[in-house]
Motif scaffolding. Sequence first.
Motif, short mmCIF file in Angstrom:
data_model
loop_
_atom_site.label_atom_id
_atom_site.label_comp_id
_atom_site.label_asym_id
_atom_site.label_seq_id
_atom_site.Cartn_x
_atom_site.Cartn_y
_atom_site.Cartn_z
N VAL A 54 0.85 -1.20 0.00
CA VAL A 54 0.00 0.00 0.00
C VAL A 54 0.88 1.25 0.00
CG1 VAL A 54 -1.77 1.30 1.24
CG2 VAL A 54 -1.86 -1.19 1.25
N ILE A 55 1.86 1.26 0.90
CA ILE A 55 2.75 2.42 1.02
C ILE A 55 3.53 2.64 -0.28
CG2 ILE A 55 4.82 3.28 2.21
CD1 ILE A 55 3.77 1.87 4.74
N ASN A 56 4.01 1.55 -0.87
CA ASN A 56 4.81 1.65 -2.09
C ASN A 56 4.03 2.27 -3.24
OD1 ASN A 56 6.10 -0.01 -4.69
ND2 ASN A 56 7.60 0.65 -3.17
N LYS A 57 2.71 2.01 -3.29
CA LYS A 57 1.89 2.58 -4.37
C LYS A 57 1.47 4.02 -4.07
CE LYS A 57 2.09 -1.20 -6.72
NZ LYS A 57 3.07 -1.26 -7.83
N CYS A 58 1.27 4.33 -2.78
CA CYS A 58 0.85 5.70 -2.42
C CYS A 58 2.04 6.64 -2.30
CB CYS A 58 0.09 5.68 -1.09
SG CYS A 58 -1.52 4.88 -1.18
N TYR A 59 3.19 6.08 -1.96
CA TYR A 59 4.42 6.88 -1.80
C TYR A 59 5.54 6.23 -2.62
CZ TYR A 59 1.94 8.94 2.16
OH TYR A 59 1.01 9.57 2.95
N PRO A 60 5.43 6.26 -3.95
CA PRO A 60 6.41 5.56 -4.80
C PRO A 60 7.80 6.16 -4.68
CG PRO A 60 5.02 6.98 -6.12
CD PRO A 60 4.43 6.99 -4.74
N PRO A 61 8.85 5.34 -4.86
CA PRO A 61 10.22 5.84 -4.76
C PRO A 61 10.66 6.67 -5.96
CG PRO A 61 10.22 3.50 -5.27
CD PRO A 61 8.79 3.87 -5.01
N LYS A 62 9.85 6.65 -7.04
CA LYS A 62 10.17 7.47 -8.22
C LYS A 62 8.91 8.15 -8.73
CE LYS A 62 14.24 4.95 -9.89
NZ LYS A 62 15.19 6.07 -9.80
N ASP A 63 9.09 9.32 -9.36
CA ASP A 63 7.93 10.01 -9.93
C ASP A 63 7.68 9.54 -11.36
OD1 ASP A 63 9.77 11.26 -11.61
OD2 ASP A 63 9.76 13.16 -10.52
N LYS A 64 6.73 10.15 -12.03
CA LYS A 64 6.36 9.71 -13.39
C LYS A 64 7.51 9.86 -14.39
CE LYS A 64 1.43 10.69 -12.89
NZ LYS A 64 0.28 11.51 -13.37
N ASN A 65 8.43 10.75 -14.08
CA ASN A 65 9.57 10.98 -14.99
C ASN A 65 10.79 10.15 -14.61
OD1 ASN A 65 8.13 13.01 -16.47
ND2 ASN A 65 8.53 14.45 -14.80
N GLY A 66 10.63 9.27 -13.63
CA GLY A 66 11.74 8.40 -13.24
C GLY A 66 12.70 9.01 -12.26
N LYS A 67 12.39 10.20 -11.73
CA LYS A 67 13.27 10.84 -10.76
C LYS A 67 12.99 10.31 -9.35
CE LYS A 67 13.91 15.14 -13.36
NZ LYS A 67 13.75 16.62 -13.35
N ASP A 68 14.05 10.18 -8.54
CA ASP A 68 13.90 9.67 -7.19
C ASP A 68 13.07 10.62 -6.33
OD1 ASP A 68 15.48 7.50 -7.81
OD2 ASP A 68 17.32 8.42 -7.08
N ILE A 69 12.21 10.03 -5.48
CA ILE A 69 11.46 10.80 -4.48
C ILE A 69 11.89 10.29 -3.11
CG2 ILE A 69 9.21 11.51 -3.63
CD1 ILE A 69 7.98 10.66 -6.26
N THR A 70 12.29 11.19 -2.24
CA THR A 70 12.66 10.80 -0.88
C THR A 70 11.54 11.21 0.07
OG1 THR A 70 15.01 11.09 -1.36
CG2 THR A 70 14.37 11.06 0.95
N TRP A 71 10.98 10.21 0.74
CA TRP A 71 9.89 10.46 1.67
C TRP A 71 10.40 10.36 3.10
CZ3 TRP A 71 5.66 12.14 -0.72
CH2 TRP A 71 5.40 11.70 -2.03
N LYS A 72 10.05 11.34 3.92
CA LYS A 72 10.37 11.26 5.35
C LYS A 72 9.39 10.29 6.01
CE LYS A 72 12.11 16.00 5.62
NZ LYS A 72 11.90 17.35 6.21
N ARG A 73 9.86 9.62 7.05
CA ARG A 73 8.99 8.68 7.75
C ARG A 73 7.71 9.36 8.24
NH1 ARG A 73 9.87 3.60 10.36
NH2 ARG A 73 12.04 3.67 9.70
N SER A 74 7.83 10.62 8.67
CA SER A 74 6.68 11.36 9.21
C SER A 74 5.64 11.67 8.13
CB SER A 74 7.14 12.67 9.85
OG SER A 74 7.83 13.47 8.90
N GLN A 75 6.05 11.65 6.86
CA GLN A 75 5.12 11.95 5.76
C GLN A 75 4.22 10.77 5.43
OE1 GLN A 75 8.43 13.26 3.04
NE2 GLN A 75 6.95 14.85 2.48
N ILE A 76 4.70 9.56 5.74
CA ILE A 76 4.00 8.35 5.31
C ILE A 76 2.91 7.97 6.30
CG2 ILE A 76 4.28 5.90 4.79
CD1 ILE A 76 7.14 6.56 3.90
#
Length: 537
Positions: A54-76
């Motif tokens: 669930v988390i992986n789909k709602c907070y993916p590690p990459k955006d639509k353009n393939g760039k990395d997204i870094t999520w803080k634990r508090s954001q999830i």
Amino acid sequence: MVKLEIQERDGFLIMEDFPKNCIFNKVKTGCGATTIALTNDENYIIAVPTTELVINKCYPPKDKNGKDITWKRSQIQAGVSPINNRLFGLYGSFTKTLQIKLKKFLDKDGVKKIICTYDKVDKLIPVINPLEFKILVDEYHNLLKQYGFRTMVINQIIENFKCFKSHCFLTATPIPELFKPKVFAEMTEYVADWKTVDKITIYPYPCKSSSSTAAKIIRHYKDNGYFVLDGIKSEEAYFFVNSVREIKEILEEARLTNDDCRIICADDETNHYKLEGFEISSSTAPAKRFTFITCKAFEGVDYYSETAICFIVSNGYNKHTLISIDMDIPQIAGRIRTKSNPFRNKIVHIFNPKVMNYYLPFDEMKRKTDEELAAAEERIQVLNESKLGEVARKQQDDELKKLGADTYIIKKGDKYEVNDMVAQLKLYQHWTTRIVYRSAEALQEGYRQLGMAVVQTYEWNIADENIIKGILTTPQFRDRLKRFCDLKEKSALTDNERRELESLMKRDPILEQGYQQLGLSQLRRTRTKKAIKALTE
């Protein structure tokens, strides 16, 4: 099974929707099937086996353009996805606050997608109109695999899936016909008809201790700066180990620190205790050199790496670590999504077989199970026809509840029915733990059978078991000397090459001493430690 003509592009499904009221075998992992339900114009409940998915789909590690997204634990957190306001992620405690968030989401106009863990399906039914939603039960094979410890949750899915607008049970690794419970055997199963063939290579490595061998591989990475497989360097490693205790053993033996690794497992008090000194991470956290993954994230979760190899670690004496070659292996083969990764379809399987003096042949186990099912059929006829009083019937029901996943009988409404999920799970577990892993030969025969079973879409290759053994063989001193000289000759080193050079110098201090006193050219001409000592004394 019915072959289904599909629309695909570059190995990804581009269908508008799934077939209705069926099982859909997508065959390939990582082909974007779940994305169909997440992005089309239908209201969908997407039920998945793990919180991590669930988390992986709602907070993916990459955006639509393939760039990395870094999520803080508090954001999830459970709720509306920050990258898709049509998607609601539901997991964990169904608190009042979360219920209010969900109601606000449902009150909005437009298409709605709810991705939730299996246990939340029955919580959703009272707060939505099920006839307005389709349900996609993702990784449906887990309904059998996890039945032993998620009995009530899985029973609720089986009892309720028909109340939705339509239903589809999705997987790339369907329950084999031999173990398929009646509820699924009666469904139409569509199989995606792919025109392309993927190659998967298994590198089996039988050994005396799977955890010690995994630690040895990690030390090889650390000492050399990389791991060479088929002439290509890997600088990262993913270890699939379904035992937190064994992960801790590997960490300690390999002398890893939190800076070296991330551990993706259930974030609970028990695991924190087992991993004392190490942090629990998630698939959304930044990648590290070594990643350890339990079954919490074997399936459906996306990982990205240019050079990582997937290593499976199975201990024949710990049944929790025994990976199913028919359902788990293809899932793990599809975890790394980076198409340019040369190891994407290669798996190293480390295992120590369980030595058995006796094992019950599968046909005998099947005969015993059939007899037990027949006896259960007789019992339910008596129970359904009997005129038990209210107190006696309550006692009977309480006894069935206590038995949980150990009984072949289940009550639906006022009637008793045979629950063949239990019988099929017993057969499946016996096949995996007692037949496949009883010896190195049996496991490799299982791989060969798997290759025959899915030959239409995957080309399975079983590599020689001596390949990994050869890689881990300690190099001779002259090989280390040559590598030291090659690195010293370079004008600039990568981080991994620098670590490799430091490791060589730490292991053989005489190399640096010889370099300082003799120079690179003369050092290259020596062959032994004895020769270097003679020239430097």
